[in-house]
Design a protein around this motif. Structure first.
Motif, PDB file in Angstrom:
ATOM      1  N   SER A  42      -0.304  -7.189  -5.692  1.00 26.52           N
ATOM      2  CA  SER A  42       0.122  -6.101  -6.573  1.00 26.52           C
ATOM      3  C   SER A  42       0.489  -4.862  -5.775  1.00 26.52           C
ATOM      4  N   ARG A  43      -0.266  -4.610  -4.719  1.00 29.05           N
ATOM      5  CA  ARG A  43       0.028  -3.437  -3.890  1.00 29.05           C
ATOM      6  C   ARG A  43       1.365  -3.591  -3.174  1.00 29.05           C
ATOM      7  N   ILE A  44       1.637  -4.800  -2.694  1.00 31.66           N
ATOM      8  CA  ILE A  44       2.910  -5.029  -2.014  1.00 31.66           C
ATOM      9  C   ILE A  44       4.071  -4.827  -2.982  1.00 31.66           C
ATOM     10  N   LEU A  45       3.956  -5.390  -4.182  1.00 30.59           N
ATOM     11  CA  LEU A  45       5.036  -5.269  -5.153  1.00 30.59           C
ATOM     12  C   LEU A  45       5.232  -3.823  -5.600  1.00 30.59           C
ATOM     13  N   SER A  46       4.136  -3.115  -5.859  1.00 34.90           N
ATOM     14  CA  SER A  46       4.268  -1.715  -6.251  1.00 34.90           C
ATOM     15  C   SER A  46       4.829  -0.882  -5.113  1.00 34.90           C
ATOM     16  N   GLY A  47       4.434  -1.215  -3.875  1.00 35.18           N
ATOM     17  CA  GLY A  47       4.984  -0.505  -2.731  1.00 35.18           C
ATOM     18  C   GLY A  47       6.482  -0.726  -2.569  1.00 35.18           C
ATOM     19  N   LEU A  48       6.940  -1.959  -2.805  1.00 34.36           N
ATOM     20  CA  LEU A  48       8.375  -2.236  -2.731  1.00 34.36           C
ATOM     21  C   LEU A  48       9.138  -1.437  -3.784  1.00 34.36           C
ATOM     22  N   LEU A  49       8.592  -1.344  -4.986  1.00 35.70           N
ATOM     23  CA  LEU A  49       9.239  -0.548  -6.029  1.00 35.70           C
ATOM     24  C   LEU A  49       9.298   0.918  -5.636  1.00 35.70           C
ATOM     25  N   ASP A  50       8.236   1.421  -5.035  1.00 36.06           N
ATOM     26  CA  ASP A  50       8.232   2.818  -4.596  1.00 36.06           C
ATOM     27  C   ASP A  50       9.244   3.046  -3.482  1.00 36.06           C
ATOM     28  N   VAL A  51       9.334   2.098  -2.564  1.00 31.27           N
ATOM     29  CA  VAL A  51      10.313   2.222  -1.475  1.00 31.27           C
ATOM     30  C   VAL A  51      11.728   2.245  -2.035  1.00 31.27           C
ATOM     31  N   VAL A  52      12.006   1.384  -3.013  1.00 30.57           N
ATOM     32  CA  VAL A  52      13.325   1.380  -3.642  1.00 30.57           C
ATOM     33  C   VAL A  52      13.621   2.734  -4.276  1.00 30.57           C
ATOM     34  N   CYS A  53      12.647   3.295  -4.981  1.00 32.70           N
ATOM     35  CA  CYS A  53      12.843   4.611  -5.603  1.00 32.70           C
ATOM     36  C   CYS A  53      13.121   5.683  -4.555  1.00 32.70           C
ATOM     37  N   PRO A 136       5.212   6.696   8.740  1.00 28.58           N
ATOM     38  CA  PRO A 136       5.141   5.745   9.861  1.00 28.58           C
ATOM     39  C   PRO A 136       4.573   4.397   9.466  1.00 28.58           C
ATOM     40  N   GLU A 137       3.635   4.386   8.530  1.00 24.77           N
ATOM     41  CA  GLU A 137       2.915   3.158   8.195  1.00 24.77           C
ATOM     42  C   GLU A 137       3.776   2.171   7.416  1.00 24.77           C
ATOM     43  N   ILE A 138       4.605   2.668   6.522  1.00 23.00           N
ATOM     44  CA  ILE A 138       5.398   1.801   5.650  1.00 23.00           C
ATOM     45  C   ILE A 138       6.874   1.809   6.033  1.00 23.00           C
ATOM     46  N   HIS A 139       7.454   3.000   6.143  1.00 23.02           N
ATOM     47  CA  HIS A 139       8.899   3.089   6.346  1.00 23.02           C
ATOM     48  C   HIS A 139       9.297   2.852   7.799  1.00 23.02           C
ATOM     49  N   LEU A 140       8.559   3.418   8.742  1.00 22.31           N
ATOM     50  CA  LEU A 140       8.951   3.322  10.141  1.00 22.31           C
ATOM     51  C   LEU A 140       8.680   1.939  10.727  1.00 22.31           C
ATOM     52  N   PHE A 141       7.573   1.324  10.321  1.00 19.70           N
ATOM     53  CA  PHE A 141       7.186   0.022  10.872  1.00 19.70           C
ATOM     54  C   PHE A 141       7.217  -1.077   9.814  1.00 19.70           C
ATOM     55  N   SER A 142       8.045  -0.891   8.785  1.00 20.24           N
ATOM     56  CA  SER A 142       8.306  -1.929   7.773  1.00 20.24           C
ATOM     57  C   SER A 142       7.053  -2.412   7.049  1.00 20.24           C
ATOM     58  N   PRO A 145       1.701  -2.135   9.502  1.00 21.28           N
ATOM     59  CA  PRO A 145       0.361  -1.532   9.609  1.00 21.28           C
ATOM     60  C   PRO A 145      -0.360  -1.463   8.271  1.00 21.28           C
ATOM     61  N   ALA A 146       0.382  -1.145   7.189  1.00 20.74           N
ATOM     62  CA  ALA A 146      -0.253  -1.051   5.875  1.00 20.74           C
ATOM     63  C   ALA A 146      -0.794  -2.403   5.427  1.00 20.74           C
ATOM     64  N   LEU A 147      -0.010  -3.459   5.608  1.00 24.48           N
ATOM     65  CA  LEU A 147      -0.443  -4.793   5.202  1.00 24.48           C
ATOM     66  C   LEU A 147      -1.628  -5.253   6.033  1.00 24.48           C
ATOM     67  N   THR A 148      -1.612  -4.978   7.333  1.00 22.57           N
ATOM     68  CA  THR A 148      -2.723  -5.375   8.206  1.00 22.57           C
ATOM     69  C   THR A 148      -4.006  -4.658   7.808  1.00 22.57           C
ATOM     70  N   SER A 149      -3.906  -3.347   7.565  1.00 21.13           N
ATOM     71  CA  SER A 149      -5.085  -2.574   7.181  1.00 21.13           C
ATOM     72  C   SER A 149      -5.631  -3.036   5.841  1.00 21.13           C
ATOM     73  N   ALA A 150      -4.754  -3.304   4.875  1.00 25.98           N
ATOM     74  CA  ALA A 150      -5.209  -3.746   3.555  1.00 25.98           C
ATOM     75  C   ALA A 150      -5.875  -5.108   3.633  1.00 25.98           C
ATOM     76  N   ALA A 151      -5.345  -5.995   4.476  1.00 21.83           N
ATOM     77  CA  ALA A 151      -5.924  -7.332   4.604  1.00 21.83           C
ATOM     78  C   ALA A 151      -7.301  -7.291   5.254  1.00 21.83           C
ATOM     79  N   MET A 152      -7.559  -6.288   6.090  1.00 22.48           N
ATOM     80  CA  MET A 152      -8.831  -6.178   6.798  1.00 22.48           C
ATOM     81  C   MET A 152      -9.847  -5.331   6.031  1.00 22.48           C
ATOM     82  N   SER A 153      -9.461  -4.774   4.887  1.00 19.13           N
ATOM     83  CA  SER A 153     -10.347  -3.895   4.120  1.00 19.13           C
ATOM     84  C   SER A 153     -10.839  -4.619   2.875  1.00 19.13           C
TER      85      SER A 153
END
Length: 278
Positions: A42-53, A136-142, A145-153
């Motif tokens: 859900s976080r990935i999908l919502s993040g993609l929608l936010d990036v599109v916006c 940097p976490e989402i836009h600069l490095f695609s 980092p965000a996905l890695t951090s979420a998977a480890m939390s």
């Protein structure tokens, strides 16, 4: 003649039955909140929608700049372009999350919300920290980092959440009200005649919680149920006949629920007779 004092009762968590695998957010009043973290999908999908916006904003603002910026110097055009990018990537998401109480377009679509770790609503500083670190976490490095951090939390926090002290939770939750346990047939007569009204409500709450938990380790569950039976025994008269701990707890809870339903029905009947409610 001495009067026996009421037994000292401790909550199950203090009786050696370590059955809670993970605690949720805790408020300043030491109240644990049940805030299920948003799944990574859900976080990935919502993040993609936010990036599109955000990129829609970037394209729209750059097109506007090209139309109104004819004749500008290169330095002025570059400065305005940087300002528009800062607006799209930082100002707009920060303002949207602050005004909406922790929601973004993607979170609204997926039924998610950002809250503080204590369960309270986020404020401007939290939204700003999340937006600044998102670049940097989402836009600069695609988003790697965000996905890695979420998977480890355990709470699926990206690095911006850790920095801001926030967590993204599910708002649209299908709550299932647990049904009362079934009455063991061989304990029905005992439960119907027993004095169960003196059992403290907190003890009944813990008994119901332990009985309905399906994610407990079997040994911990058996130990906790035994502690429950030992705890309620001084408050029950006559004592229960030989039966398993789970059957005794089930019989007590089922009978208490039956009595509560009967009392509520009598109250409803009385209200109808007094005030003519339909």
């Amino acid at each position: 003649m001495t009067t026996a004092s009421a037994p000292r009762m401790s909550p199950p968590s203090m009786m050696g039955a370590s059955w809670a695998k993970e605690r949720g957010p805790v408020t300043g009043d030491a109240v644990e909140l049940v805030l299920p973290p948003a799944p990574i999908g859900s976080r990935i999908l919502s993040g993609l929608l936010d990036v599109v916006c955000i990129y829609v904003w970037v394209v729209a603002l750059l097109v506007l700049l090209l139309r109104i910026g004819e004749g500008w110097s290169s330095a002025l055009a570059a400065a305005v372009g940087v300002g528009l990018v800062v607006f799209a990537f930082v100002v707009w998401p920060t303002g949207f999350e602050t005004i909406s109480g922790g929601r973004s377009p993607g979170k609204i679509a997926l039924g998610l919300r950002s809250v503080r770790l204590d369960g309270g609503p986020i404020q401007f500083q939290h939204a700003l920290a999340r937006a600044l670190f998102a670049f940097p976490e989402i836009h600069l490095f695609s988003g790697v980092p965000a996905l890695t951090s979420a998977a480890m939390s355990s709470k699926h926090q990206r690095m911006g959440d850790r920095l801001a002290g926030t967590v993204v939770i599910q708002e649209r939750i299908k709550w299932e009200i647990p049904q009362p346990p079934d009455m063991p047939p061989h304990l029905a007569d005992w439960a119907a005649a027993a004095d169960l009204g003196r059992i403290p409500e907190i003890w009944l709450h813990w008994s119901s919680e332990i009985l309905t938990r399906q994610d407990m380790y079997p040994a911990a569950r058996e130990s906790a149920l035994h502690d429950m039976v030992v705890g309620i025994a001084p408050w029950v008269m006559p004592p229960p006949p030989p039966a398993s701990d789970e059957e005794i707890i089930s019989a007590v809870l089922a009978e208490r629920n039956r009595r509560a339903v009967r009392i509520e029905q009598k109250r409803a009947d009385l209200r109808r007779r007094l005030v003519g409610e339909a």
